[in-house]
Design a protein around this motif. Sequence first.
Motif, PDB file in Angstrom:
ATOM      1  N   GLN A  68      -3.973   8.969  -8.992  1.00  0.00           N
ATOM      2  CA  GLN A  68      -4.607   7.957  -7.779  1.00  0.00           C
ATOM      3  C   GLN A  68      -3.492   6.889  -7.266  1.00  0.00           C
ATOM      4  O   GLN A  68      -2.923   6.377  -8.161  1.00  0.00           O
ATOM      5  CB  GLN A  68      -5.818   7.032  -8.239  1.00  0.00           C
ATOM      6  CG  GLN A  68      -6.655   8.207  -9.033  1.00  0.00           C
ATOM      7  CD  GLN A  68      -7.224   8.834  -7.856  1.00  0.00           C
ATOM      8  OE1 GLN A  68      -7.780   8.476  -6.665  1.00  0.00           O
ATOM      9  NE2 GLN A  68      -7.430  10.277  -8.048  1.00  0.00           N
ATOM     10  N   LEU A  70      -2.528  -0.135  -5.316  1.00  0.00           N
ATOM     11  CA  LEU A  70      -2.573  -1.322  -4.388  1.00  0.00           C
ATOM     12  C   LEU A  70      -2.175  -2.309  -5.052  1.00  0.00           C
ATOM     13  O   LEU A  70      -2.487  -3.050  -6.236  1.00  0.00           O
ATOM     14  CB  LEU A  70      -4.039  -1.522  -3.603  1.00  0.00           C
ATOM     15  CG  LEU A  70      -3.964  -2.884  -2.901  1.00  0.00           C
ATOM     16  CD1 LEU A  70      -3.050  -2.830  -1.702  1.00  0.00           C
ATOM     17  CD2 LEU A  70      -5.572  -2.938  -2.273  1.00  0.00           C
ATOM     18  N   TYR A 130      -7.000   3.079  -6.171  1.00  0.00           N
ATOM     19  CA  TYR A 130      -7.796   3.513  -5.266  1.00  0.00           C
ATOM     20  C   TYR A 130      -9.001   4.384  -5.758  1.00  0.00           C
ATOM     21  O   TYR A 130      -8.562   5.423  -6.530  1.00  0.00           O
ATOM     22  CB  TYR A 130      -7.237   4.240  -3.792  1.00  0.00           C
ATOM     23  CG  TYR A 130      -6.358   3.336  -2.925  1.00  0.00           C
ATOM     24  CD1 TYR A 130      -7.279   2.612  -2.006  1.00  0.00           C
ATOM     25  CD2 TYR A 130      -5.245   2.932  -2.985  1.00  0.00           C
ATOM     26  CE1 TYR A 130      -6.627   1.718  -0.990  1.00  0.00           C
ATOM     27  CE2 TYR A 130      -4.493   1.954  -2.260  1.00  0.00           C
ATOM     28  CZ  TYR A 130      -5.253   1.481  -1.226  1.00  0.00           C
ATOM     29  OH  TYR A 130      -4.623   0.782  -0.308  1.00  0.00           O
ATOM     30  N   THR A 176     -13.961   1.372  -2.817  1.00  0.00           N
ATOM     31  CA  THR A 176     -13.141   0.444  -2.567  1.00  0.00           C
ATOM     32  C   THR A 176     -12.313   0.298  -3.771  1.00  0.00           C
ATOM     33  O   THR A 176     -12.425   0.752  -4.937  1.00  0.00           O
ATOM     34  CB  THR A 176     -13.992  -0.616  -2.589  1.00  0.00           C
ATOM     35  OG1 THR A 176     -14.812  -0.753  -3.729  1.00  0.00           O
ATOM     36  CG2 THR A 176     -14.872  -0.946  -1.300  1.00  0.00           C
ATOM     37  N   PRO A 177     -11.120  -0.290  -3.640  1.00  0.00           N
ATOM     38  CA  PRO A 177      -9.897  -0.276  -4.873  1.00  0.00           C
ATOM     39  C   PRO A 177     -10.613  -0.961  -6.015  1.00  0.00           C
ATOM     40  O   PRO A 177     -11.258  -2.064  -5.705  1.00  0.00           O
ATOM     41  CB  PRO A 177      -8.887  -1.056  -4.092  1.00  0.00           C
ATOM     42  CG  PRO A 177      -8.889  -0.661  -2.554  1.00  0.00           C
ATOM     43  CD  PRO A 177     -10.342  -0.546  -2.532  1.00  0.00           C
ATOM     44  N   THR A 208       0.869  -1.124  -0.041  1.00  0.00           N
ATOM     45  CA  THR A 208       0.166   0.082   0.043  1.00  0.00           C
ATOM     46  C   THR A 208       0.941   1.219  -0.025  1.00  0.00           C
ATOM     47  O   THR A 208       2.088   1.245   0.252  1.00  0.00           O
ATOM     48  CB  THR A 208      -1.005  -0.154   1.280  1.00  0.00           C
ATOM     49  OG1 THR A 208      -0.097  -0.074   2.433  1.00  0.00           O
ATOM     50  CG2 THR A 208      -1.808  -1.151   1.268  1.00  0.00           C
TER      51      THR A 208
END
Length: 476
Positions: A335, A338, A369, A374-375, A305
């Motif tokens: 952005q 992840l 993200y 939510t991702p 992350t």
Amino acid sequence: RAAAMLGLWSLLLLWGLATPCQALLETVGTLARIDKDELGKAIQNSLAGGPILQNVLGSVTAMNQGLLGSEGLLGGGGLLGHGGVFGVVEELSGLKIEELTLPKESLKLLPGFGVQLNLNTKVGMHCSGPLGGLLQLAAEVNVTSWVALGVSSRGTPILILKRCSTLLGHISLFSGLLPTPLFGVVEQMLFKVLLGLLCPVVDSVVGVVNELLGTVLGLVPLGALGSLEFSLATLPLISNQYIELDINPIVKSVAGDIIDFPKSPAPAKVPPKEDHTSQVTVPLYLFNTMFGLLHTNGALDMDITPELVPSNVPLTTTDLAALLPEALGKLPLHQHLLLSLRVKEAPTVTLNNKKALVSLPANIHVLFYVPQGTPESLFELNSVMTLRAQLTASATKLHISLCLERLSVKVASSFTYAFDESRLEEWLSHVVRVVYAPKLNVALDVGIPLPKVLNINFSSSVLEIIENAVVLTMAS
């Protein structure tokens, strides 16, 4: 003060009826070759500083603890104390041990039979002479003991004293008068006294060595991964220079269940051991077992992350679009990404040509993200990381540190247009080196336990990577 003389103790350790003849390590076992110098040092250290003989130096009357102290063989209610054998002798002649100095050892291994141990000591005595005055005496003593080798219920080697006898050598008179006919009487008296004194000492030395041999095997905790238990696979073997222990490692879960990981298909050819060195060979099985445990416990998985990534590591949609503008050019910029990394199966370790490599297959799911959401998934990659292992030894463990050598990826699924995944390899390699590899090394900090071999410290040993094994060699 009475002068002291050299004496000789000969201890025959009946240890193993076979002789190492082929340097071949089978699929699983850990091989420990203990040089005779290390066995000698263990015995000498037990005499000098151990709990049994720590106060052997100096005169008996000066001792207040230990084997020759107030609670030992020569003091208080001990063998030669008040009420003991020496108490009787003292009533007859006032004989007292004045000095029993630290024995020095010399060791000889007898292939196919055992060990011959010589302990040289100095003994001084004085007593009241039959014609008045003080007699100062010294005597040479040879003690021969036979010790058989057995295996304890825990699977550890154990020595058992079977027979002990003494041979009294030359008796010297340094002061006082002792008629010649009384020499025979004195000799018989000393024979009985020293037999009762020195055979229990030999038994105590055997007990100390057994304690050290017992620590070769046993249960070694691996933290949250479980534990590793060493047991003796075969009876010890003996050559003219070393004792060989074939040790079987048993891996257990935290609950105590035995875990059986795949074995290496080929044995390791262990190089010959040089004189005055001890050797421990760590098989490939233990490396694969360590990574298998880490995989089973999920310790190799990681979510990368933005909080875990330094500022110099690109991990935004802007950085990714720059690499794949055709496929990802329409992504919202700036952005955070992840990276969900999951290891699909246990890594494979290769030991060969002086190199240790780890092949780690992993699925890398790349998401981005969404503000206040939510991702969202972008694509998934199947990757294979090849990591070079740097090996170092401490006193009790073999430590592994990994660095990425190369990484290859293939697209598993994508929610964007098709793209050339090879253009991501350099970027992902950078992320793995900076973020993932350090995490792996933290998980590997548990290390691979080494069997304790007479308390030999392998921290300064020489490591050699051979086919399917690692050999640690320590100079005596």
